[in-house]
Design an enzyme around this catalytic site. Structure first.
Site, PDB file in Angstrom:
ATOM      1  N   CYS A 116       0.803  -1.231   0.000  1.00 49.54           N
ATOM      2  CA  CYS A 116       0.000   0.000   0.000  1.00 49.54           C
ATOM      3  C   CYS A 116       0.834   1.278   0.000  1.00 49.54           C
ATOM      4  O   CYS A 116       0.307   2.367  -0.243  1.00 49.54           O
ATOM      5  CB  CYS A 116      -0.951   0.006   1.187  1.00 49.54           C
ATOM      6  SG  CYS A 116      -2.125  -1.341   1.109  1.00 49.54           S
ATOM      7  N   HIS A 256      -3.339   7.295   2.373  1.00 52.92           N
ATOM      8  CA  HIS A 256      -3.723   5.983   1.847  1.00 52.92           C
ATOM      9  C   HIS A 256      -5.076   5.629   2.460  1.00 52.92           C
ATOM     10  O   HIS A 256      -5.312   5.868   3.645  1.00 52.92           O
ATOM     11  CB  HIS A 256      -2.656   4.947   2.223  1.00 52.92           C
ATOM     12  CG  HIS A 256      -3.094   3.537   1.987  1.00 52.92           C
ATOM     13  ND1 HIS A 256      -3.560   3.108   0.766  1.00 52.92           N
ATOM     14  CD2 HIS A 256      -3.153   2.453   2.808  1.00 52.92           C
ATOM     15  CE1 HIS A 256      -3.889   1.833   0.857  1.00 52.92           C
ATOM     16  NE2 HIS A 256      -3.654   1.409   2.077  1.00 52.92           N
ATOM     17  N   ASN A 286     -10.146  -0.076  -0.304  1.00 54.62           N
ATOM     18  CA  ASN A 286      -8.682  -0.024  -0.336  1.00 54.62           C
ATOM     19  C   ASN A 286      -8.190  -0.624  -1.646  1.00 54.62           C
ATOM     20  O   ASN A 286      -8.234  -1.837  -1.830  1.00 54.62           O
ATOM     21  CB  ASN A 286      -8.141  -0.808   0.868  1.00 54.62           C
ATOM     22  CG  ASN A 286      -6.624  -0.766   0.953  1.00 54.62           C
ATOM     23  OD1 ASN A 286      -5.950  -0.297   0.040  1.00 54.62           O
ATOM     24  ND2 ASN A 286      -6.078  -1.273   2.048  1.00 54.62           N
TER      25      ASN A 286
HETATM   26  O1  UT7 Z   1      -3.825  -1.098   3.528  1.00 52.38           O
HETATM   27  C1  UT7 Z   1      -2.891  -1.975   4.035  1.00 52.38           C
HETATM   28  C2  UT7 Z   1      -2.913  -2.098   5.478  1.00 52.38           C
HETATM   29  N1  UT7 Z   1      -4.152  -2.625   5.965  1.00 52.38           N
HETATM   30  C3  UT7 Z   1      -4.826  -1.979   6.892  1.00 52.38           C
HETATM   31  O2  UT7 Z   1      -4.461  -0.884   7.242  1.00 52.38           O
HETATM   32  C4  UT7 Z   1      -6.012  -2.667   7.511  1.00 52.38           C
HETATM   33  C5  UT7 Z   1      -5.940  -2.552   8.999  1.00 52.38           C
HETATM   34  N2  UT7 Z   1      -6.974  -3.258   9.693  1.00 52.38           N
HETATM   35  C6  UT7 Z   1      -8.287  -2.891   9.697  1.00 52.38           C
HETATM   36  O3  UT7 Z   1      -8.652  -1.967   9.003  1.00 52.38           O
HETATM   37  C7  UT7 Z   1      -9.227  -3.596  10.632  1.00 52.38           C
HETATM   38  O4  UT7 Z   1      -8.491  -4.402  11.512  1.00 52.38           O
HETATM   39  C8  UT7 Z   1     -10.313  -4.459   9.935  1.00 52.38           C
HETATM   40  C9  UT7 Z   1     -11.292  -3.554   9.215  1.00 52.38           C
HETATM   41  C10 UT7 Z   1      -9.661  -5.418   8.965  1.00 52.38           C
HETATM   42  C11 UT7 Z   1     -11.095  -5.231  10.983  1.00 52.38           C
HETATM   43  O5  UT7 Z   1     -11.640  -4.360  11.938  1.00 52.38           O
HETATM   44  P1  UT7 Z   1     -11.396  -4.601  13.493  1.00 52.38           P
HETATM   45  O6  UT7 Z   1     -12.102  -3.526  14.176  1.00 52.38           O
HETATM   46  O7  UT7 Z   1      -9.930  -4.735  13.740  1.00 52.38           O
HETATM   47  O8  UT7 Z   1     -12.151  -5.969  13.723  1.00 52.38           O
HETATM   48  P2  UT7 Z   1     -11.593  -7.309  14.383  1.00 52.38           P
HETATM   49  O9  UT7 Z   1     -10.813  -8.083  13.400  1.00 52.38           O
HETATM   50  O10 UT7 Z   1     -10.978  -6.997  15.699  1.00 52.38           O
HETATM   51  O11 UT7 Z   1     -12.959  -8.064  14.667  1.00 52.38           O
HETATM   52  C12 UT7 Z   1     -13.927  -7.594  15.620  1.00 52.38           C
HETATM   53  C13 UT7 Z   1     -15.150  -8.476  15.597  1.00 52.38           C
HETATM   54  C14 UT7 Z   1     -14.805  -9.955  15.699  1.00 52.38           C
HETATM   55  O12 UT7 Z   1     -15.864 -10.586  16.399  1.00 52.38           O
HETATM   56  P3  UT7 Z   1     -15.724 -10.962  17.946  1.00 52.38           P
HETATM   57  O13 UT7 Z   1     -14.549 -11.885  18.022  1.00 52.38           O
HETATM   58  O14 UT7 Z   1     -15.488  -9.663  18.662  1.00 52.38           O
HETATM   59  O15 UT7 Z   1     -17.034 -11.589  18.273  1.00 52.38           O
HETATM   60  C15 UT7 Z   1     -14.825 -10.421  14.274  1.00 52.38           C
HETATM   61  O16 UT7 Z   1     -15.095 -11.793  14.138  1.00 52.38           O
HETATM   62  O17 UT7 Z   1     -15.832  -8.310  14.340  1.00 52.38           O
HETATM   63  C16 UT7 Z   1     -15.932  -9.585  13.669  1.00 52.38           C
HETATM   64  N3  UT7 Z   1     -15.765  -9.354  12.251  1.00 52.38           N
HETATM   65  C17 UT7 Z   1     -16.782  -9.030  11.441  1.00 52.38           C
HETATM   66  N4  UT7 Z   1     -18.102  -8.858  11.675  1.00 52.38           N
HETATM   67  C18 UT7 Z   1     -18.888  -8.530  10.617  1.00 52.38           C
HETATM   68  C19 UT7 Z   1     -14.629  -9.380  11.517  1.00 52.38           C
HETATM   69  N5  UT7 Z   1     -14.888  -9.088  10.235  1.00 52.38           N
HETATM   70  C20 UT7 Z   1     -16.218  -8.873  10.174  1.00 52.38           C
HETATM   71  C21 UT7 Z   1     -17.080  -8.519   9.110  1.00 52.38           C
HETATM   72  N6  UT7 Z   1     -18.385  -8.352   9.372  1.00 52.38           N
HETATM   73  N7  UT7 Z   1     -16.635  -8.329   7.850  1.00 52.38           N
END
Ligand code: UT7
Length: 329
Positions: A116, A256, A286
């Site tokens: 990225c 970004h 993204n």
């Molecule tokens: O561009 C290159 C670099 N990449 C980035 O900068 C991306 C960085 N990361 C992110 O943007 C975020 O971490 C994500 C958007 C990928 C995920 O968001 P998050 O707030 O970190 O969510 P998480 O992975 O901590 O998940 C939180 C909860 C989990 O459920 P529990 O365990 O709390 O019950 C996940 O299973 O949300 C759940 N979850 C979802 N729920 C609905 C994870 N993905 C989804 C989804 N829809 N798509």
């Protein structure tokens, strides 16, 4: 003679027609529009549909439009730096394929892989060839067909990424406009959190790797988020300090577009108000190497000659960086 700086003299972009909405994703994986919007700021993303189309096929119309806008021919381009994580093929470079497709017969080129952060790395690299006097027309291209490496059964990644990108032409400027400074960083220890496991020399593609879905992007979102939110803000603050820029001096922050929360954290750290932060993540998601050139293209008409722009990115590698430029037209 005054110092030669590399100035962007034209930009253009391209986003494929097909719109993949959060609502359509709801039919593919266990997710919902509210979760995606609140956690990422993404409403929809574009997908390149159709057989036999790769990353270069999105770059061709963008570059052709850029050349027409600038009033130059493809033969005048001397160097093409193609920033991409989804090249048409592992080799040859997509830069070579693009050169052939647009008729840039006098150009040499190479692909730049910095995930990225690619477009920021690419501008900084291209600038060296202008500043040294070696070249006068360098095309920096940033495109990805992320849909080619996304598993649409993996809700952790499929909601984030999209296809598209843009390009910028660098030319010499002796009026003090153009790229002033860049801060570029990397830490390969971060590679385990965001990568594609198979298809490289370490683990060539096989039936087994395909069955294990290892030809898709793998991301540990939370860990990447933590590094991104700190490092992107830190490097943007560093470029402000180095160049004695106050928030008032900055006309636009071009971040970004990975996650709206990361963009907000960067703007807050810099003290930049929301009206000066370029955000189109809602419509494109993204696009990896494509986000920053897509932003430049969409905001081009709002930029004024002499405006201070700060670009900032973070991505797989880990890679991150910031670039300070004065808009030249
Ligand atoms: O561009 C290159 C670099 N990449 C980035 O900068 C991306 C960085 N990361 C992110 O943007 C975020 O971490 C994500 C958007 C990928 C995920 O968001 P998050 O707030 O970190 O969510 P998480 O992975 O901590 O998940 C939180 C909860 C989990 O459920 P529990 O365990 O709390 O019950 C996940 O299973 O949300 C759940 N979850 C979802 N729920 C609905 C994870 N993905 C989804 C989804 N829809 N798509």
């Amino acid at each position: 003679m005054s110092k030669i700086q590399a100035a962007i003299t034209a930009v253009h972009g391209y986003a494929p027609e097909y719109v993949l909405t959060n609502h359509e994703l709801e039919t593919m994986v266990e997710t919902n529009d509210e979760w995606i919007m609140s956690r990422t700021g993404i409403k929809e993303r574009r997908i390149l549909k159709g057989e036999g189309l790769g990353t270069s096929d999105m770059a061709v119309p963008a570059v052709k439009a850029l050349l027409e806008k600038r009033g130059i021919s493809a033969e005048e381009i001397e160097l093409i730096i193609f920033c991409t994580t989804t090249p048409d093929m592992p080799f040859p470079a997509t830069a070579n394929i693009l050169a052939d497709k647009i008729g840039a017969k006098n150009a040499w080129g190479f692909d730049l892989q910095a995930a990225c952060s690619g477009f920021v790395y690419g501008l900084a690299t291209g600038a060296q060839f202008i500043e040294s006097g070696k070249h006068t027309k360098v095309l920096v291209v940033g495109f990805d067909k992320m849909s080619s490496i996304i598993n649409y059964q993996d809700r952790a990644t499929c909601i984030i990424f999209g296809d598209g990108g843009g390009c910028a032409l660098l030319e010499p400027n002796t009026e003090g406009l153009g790229i002033i400074d860049s801060v570029l960083k990397s830490d390969g220890a971060g590679r385990s959190f965001l990568h594609q496991k198979a298809g490289g020399s370490l683990k060539p593609a096989s039936h087994e790797t395909v069955d294990a879905m290892e030809h898709y992007a793998y991301q540990e979102g939370q860990t990447v988020f933590k590094f991104a939110v700190t490092n992107m803000a830190e490097v943007a603050a560093e470029i402000m300090d180095r160049n004695r820029l106050t928030p008032d001096d900055i006309a636009w922050l071009v971040p970004h577009q990975a996650n709206k929360r990361i963009i907000d954290a960067t703007a807050n750290r810099m003290g930049i108000s929301a009206d000066k932060v370029i955000v189109n993540i809602e419509r494109y998601g993204n696009t990896t190497n494509g986000t920053i050139p897509l932003c430049l293209w969409e905001w081009e008409s709002k930029f004024k000659k002499g405006d201070n722009l700060v670009l900032a990115a973070f991505g797989g590698g880990f890679t991150w960086g910031s670039l300070y430029l004065k808009w030249a037209y």
